[in-house]
Design a protein around this motif. Structure first.
Motif, PDB file in Angstrom:
ATOM      1  N   SER A  49       8.616 -11.099  12.686  1.00 28.87           N
ATOM      2  CA  SER A  49       7.731 -11.787  11.740  1.00 28.87           C
ATOM      3  C   SER A  49       8.191 -13.224  11.526  1.00 28.87           C
ATOM      4  CB  SER A  49       7.665 -11.032  10.408  1.00 28.87           C
ATOM      5  OG  SER A  49       8.934 -10.932   9.799  1.00 28.87           O
ATOM      6  N   ALA A  53       5.875 -16.491  12.116  1.00 30.72           N
ATOM      7  CA  ALA A  53       5.577 -17.299  10.928  1.00 30.72           C
ATOM      8  C   ALA A  53       6.292 -18.639  10.934  1.00 30.72           C
ATOM      9  CB  ALA A  53       5.965 -16.512   9.680  1.00 30.72           C
ATOM     10  N   LEU A  56       4.727 -21.634   9.129  1.00 35.71           N
ATOM     11  CA  LEU A  56       4.324 -21.532   7.728  1.00 35.71           C
ATOM     12  C   LEU A  56       5.310 -22.240   6.806  1.00 35.71           C
ATOM     13  CD1 LEU A  56       3.120 -17.814   7.558  1.00 35.71           C
ATOM     14  CD2 LEU A  56       1.753 -19.894   7.833  1.00 35.71           C
ATOM     15  N   GLU A  60       6.507 -19.205   2.024  1.00 40.93           N
ATOM     16  CA  GLU A  60       5.844 -18.091   2.684  1.00 40.93           C
ATOM     17  C   GLU A  60       6.792 -17.377   3.640  1.00 40.93           C
ATOM     18  OE1 GLU A  60       1.755 -17.261   2.544  1.00 40.93           O
ATOM     19  OE2 GLU A  60       3.251 -17.216   0.938  1.00 40.93           O
ATOM     20  N   ARG A  61       7.617 -18.145   4.340  1.00 38.97           N
ATOM     21  CA  ARG A  61       8.576 -17.519   5.251  1.00 38.97           C
ATOM     22  C   ARG A  61       9.586 -16.672   4.487  1.00 38.97           C
ATOM     23  NH1 ARG A  61       8.889 -22.760   7.369  1.00 38.97           N
ATOM     24  NH2 ARG A  61      11.120 -22.888   6.886  1.00 38.97           N
ATOM     25  N   ILE A  64       7.847 -13.416   3.474  1.00 39.13           N
ATOM     26  CA  ILE A  64       7.725 -12.529   4.631  1.00 39.13           C
ATOM     27  C   ILE A  64       9.048 -11.835   4.906  1.00 39.13           C
ATOM     28  CG2 ILE A  64       7.352 -12.464   7.134  1.00 39.13           C
ATOM     29  CD1 ILE A  64       5.439 -14.892   6.682  1.00 39.13           C
ATOM     30  N   LEU A 110       2.687  -8.420   0.028  1.00 39.60           N
ATOM     31  CA  LEU A 110       2.870  -8.265   1.466  1.00 39.60           C
ATOM     32  C   LEU A 110       3.347  -6.864   1.809  1.00 39.60           C
ATOM     33  CD1 LEU A 110       4.514 -11.710   2.380  1.00 39.60           C
ATOM     34  CD2 LEU A 110       2.192 -10.941   2.915  1.00 39.60           C
ATOM     35  N   ASP A 123      -4.886 -14.968   5.793  1.00 36.26           N
ATOM     36  CA  ASP A 123      -3.545 -14.767   5.238  1.00 36.26           C
ATOM     37  C   ASP A 123      -2.562 -14.678   6.402  1.00 36.26           C
ATOM     38  OD1 ASP A 123      -1.202 -13.958   4.015  1.00 36.26           O
ATOM     39  OD2 ASP A 123      -2.204 -12.640   2.577  1.00 36.26           O
ATOM     40  N   ALA A 125       0.615 -15.156   6.527  1.00 30.45           N
ATOM     41  CA  ALA A 125       1.874 -14.474   6.230  1.00 30.45           C
ATOM     42  C   ALA A 125       1.725 -12.967   6.420  1.00 30.45           C
ATOM     43  CB  ALA A 125       2.328 -14.796   4.809  1.00 30.45           C
TER      44      ALA A 125
END
Length: 213
Positions: A49, A53, A56, A60-61, A64, A110, A123, A125
């Motif tokens: 992930s 990502a 991003l 957000e990272r 995640i 998430l 989205d 993420a």
């Protein structure tokens, strides 16, 4: 790949509490009934992930990474309930670590998205997390077979006939999707192999059941 303590730090959480949570997380993922949904799986989701990502924003990272590590932290082979309780675990520890509510809520959402494997359009993420969670479907045939065998052991409480019917339904539903992966990067990496693995497994189940569709 961002570790759990690093992700907690990036959203302003206390390092000591993050360490306590990490110890609890490792203990839970090390439970003896886990054969696939273990710490190795969580680490793979965190790794994949993060790669998906990379474009991003930092916040957000971090969300995640938190969700990737926590998404299966509670696992009793009860779909839906496991994800809800995993989200509760994440919320409890992030709150104890002093993380601000917007960060807690984002990571929690998430984790909950992994229950139905659905996410709102746009989205990115959630797309990165969900695609990484399904990366094993696009593995080489030997690794895929190992995954199938491990998941079967986790659902050992079900009789073979019940398991076969349920598994075939899951496979058919996955193959009916227009795409398995939401992001272009994930589709390029895994889509073709994943469809081949799923179709081959479904063919075996149907052959065993005398269903020649």
């Amino acid at each position: 790949m961002t570790t759990w303590p690093e992700a907690v730090a990036r959203v302003g959480g206390d390092a000591g509490t993050a360490g306590e949570a990490q110890a609890d997380l490792e203990a839970r993922y090390g439970e003896p009934h886990r054969h696939y949904h273990d710490l190795g799986h969580a680490a793979a989701v965190a790794r994949d992930s993060a790669a998906l990502a990379a474009h991003l924003p930092a916040g957000e990272r971090a969300a995640i990474a938190l969700a990737a590590w926590a998404h299966d932290v509670v696992y009793d082979a009860v779909p839906g309930e496991d994800e809800r309780r995993s989200a509760e675990w994440l919320r409890r520890w992030l709150t104890r670590a002093g993380v601000a509510e917007p960060h807690v809520a984002r990571a929690e959402a998430l984790v909950l998205a992994t229950a139905a494997h659905e996410a709102p359009d746009g989205d990115d993420a959630a797309a990165a997390l969900l695609d990484a969670d399904l990366a094993i479907l696009g593995a080489d045939p030997s690794s895929y077979a190992g995954y199938v065998a491990a998941v079967r052991r986790e659902y050992a409480k079900y009789a073979d006939e019940t398991w076969a019917a349920g598994r075939a339904a899951v496979l058919a539903n996955l193959l009916a999707r227009p795409v398995l992966y939401r992001s272009g990067i994930a589709r390029a990496r895994w889509e073709t192999a994943a469809r081949a693995n799923l179709a081959a497994e479904l063919t075996r189940w149907r052959a065993n059941a005398g269903d020649r569709r």
